[in-house]
Design an enzyme around this catalytic site. Structure first.
Site, PDB file in Angstrom:
ATOM      1  N   ASP A   1       3.271  -8.360  -6.344  1.00  0.00           N
ATOM      2  CA  ASP A   1       3.372  -7.521  -5.144  1.00  0.00           C
ATOM      3  C   ASP A   1       4.414  -6.421  -5.363  1.00  0.00           C
ATOM      4  O   ASP A   1       5.518  -6.458  -4.816  1.00  0.00           O
ATOM      5  CB  ASP A   1       3.751  -8.406  -3.952  1.00  0.00           C
TER       6      ASP A   1
ATOM      7  N   HIS B   1       1.480  -4.619  -1.201  1.00  0.00           N
ATOM      8  CA  HIS B   1       0.730  -4.838   0.045  1.00  0.00           C
ATOM      9  C   HIS B   1       1.006  -3.770   1.090  1.00  0.00           C
ATOM     10  O   HIS B   1       0.237  -3.601   2.028  1.00  0.00           O
ATOM     11  CB  HIS B   1       1.025  -6.229   0.623  1.00  0.00           C
TER      12      HIS B   1
ATOM     13  N   SER C   1       8.881  -5.119   5.004  1.00  0.00           N
ATOM     14  CA  SER C   1       8.069  -5.270   3.798  1.00  0.00           C
ATOM     15  C   SER C   1       8.288  -4.097   2.853  1.00  0.00           C
ATOM     16  O   SER C   1       8.354  -2.943   3.274  1.00  0.00           O
ATOM     17  CB  SER C   1       6.589  -5.347   4.162  1.00  0.00           C
ATOM     18  N   GLY C   2       8.389  -4.396   1.568  1.00  0.00           N
ATOM     19  CA  GLY C   2       8.586  -3.355   0.569  1.00  0.00           C
ATOM     20  C   GLY C   2      10.014  -2.920   0.383  1.00  0.00           C
ATOM     21  O   GLY C   2      10.329  -2.199  -0.556  1.00  0.00           O
TER      22      GLY C   2
ATOM     23  N   GLY D   1       8.203  -5.151   9.265  1.00  0.00           N
ATOM     24  CA  GLY D   1       8.538  -3.762   9.007  1.00  0.00           C
ATOM     25  C   GLY D   1       9.484  -3.594   7.847  1.00  0.00           C
ATOM     26  O   GLY D   1       9.692  -2.497   7.349  1.00  0.00           O
TER      27      GLY D   1
END
Length: 267
Positions: free
Chosen positions: A127, A76, A219-220, A217
């Site tokens: 994801d 995402h 994320s990932g 922030g």
């Protein structure tokens, strides 16, 4: 933690929209809640992904170093990037303070983005994405890969999530890399918290009482665990509800579920 596509991220940063994570809507999360500052070299696998297309370096997601040329992140984070020309995105390694030049940073543009072929941006299933760098990282005490787990390994115990971002839900980003330790939840408790919406390839980590968590922030970025012989990448920050809310843990992509996919592309 969690899913901030570019437009949502920029809007949240500009308008200070409160963070609310609700699946299947893409959740708005901004940074580690209840964490502490990381020290230089403490989390050498951490990457800051930055968009350069606005005339300045804008941090929007985290990632983890798999090797000198490959990074792992959440699908995402990169599903709105031009896959034919990803070089306006740079990966920054070796950084713990984004407003100070510490001399340990390495900035390298992306060359290729490979999103899992079964990723669903509505349900946030699968994801996960691999990022190929345009040139290799120089491995140092501040920049190192993180190990991957055995296929289908189930993590246990306390793990460390890290990233740049706000320290409270809806708050301002942190210039300094933050870290916080969180316990992994059982699959049954994770399913109960999210009313059966936890799919294969997802798991939960967080405190029942809340107060410690990841946010948008982040994320990932990495959730690193230590229940094997070495620290390894157990999870990728994916989605959830709110930031540090009681009874709503963060939901992570289960890296061990994707080992064959990762190795088929980047080994």
């Amino acid at each position: 933690m969690h899913t901030l596509a570019f437009v949502l991220q920029l809007a949240a940063a500009a308008l200070a929209v409160p963070s609310v994570r609700v699946r299947p809507r893409l959740p708005d999360r901004l940074g580690v809640v209840g964490g502490t500052d990381a020290t230089p070299g403490e989390l050498p696998y951490q990457i800051s992904l930055q968009d350069l297309s606005y005339g300045f370096a804008y941090h929007f997601c985290g990632a983890s170093i798999k090797s000198e040329l490959w990074l792992l992140t959440a699908a995402h984070c990169v599903d709105e990037i031009d896959l034919d020309a990803p070089d306006y995105i740079q990966a920054v390694a070796g950084d713990v303070n984004q407003v100070i030049n510490e001399g340990t940073e390495q900035e390298i543009a992306l060359a290729k983005i490979i999103i899992h072929e079964d990723y669903d941006g509505f349900t946030i299933v699968n994801d996960i994405a691999l990022l190929q760098l345009s040139s290799p990282l120089e491995l140092t005490s501040y920049v190192k890969p993180i190990a991957l787990p055995p296929a289908e390994h189930t993590s246990t115990g306390m793990c460390v999530v890290s990233g740049f971002g706000a320290t409270t839900e809806g708050g301002d980003p942190s210039d300094t890399l933050q870290k916080v330790s969180l316990p992994v939840w059982s699959d049954s408790d994770c399913q109960f918290a999210y009313e059966g919406e936890i799919e294969e390839g997802m798991f939960c980590a967080g405190l029942k009482e809340g107060g410690h968590d990841a946010c948008g922030g982040d994320s990932g970025g990495p959730l690193a665990c230590d229940d094997l012989d070495t620290r390894y990448l157990a999870g990728i920050v994916s989605w959830g509800f709110g930031c540090g809310r009681p009874d709503f843990p963060g939901v992570y992509t289960k890296v061990s579920h994707y080992i064959d996919w990762i190795n088929s592309i980047s080994s």
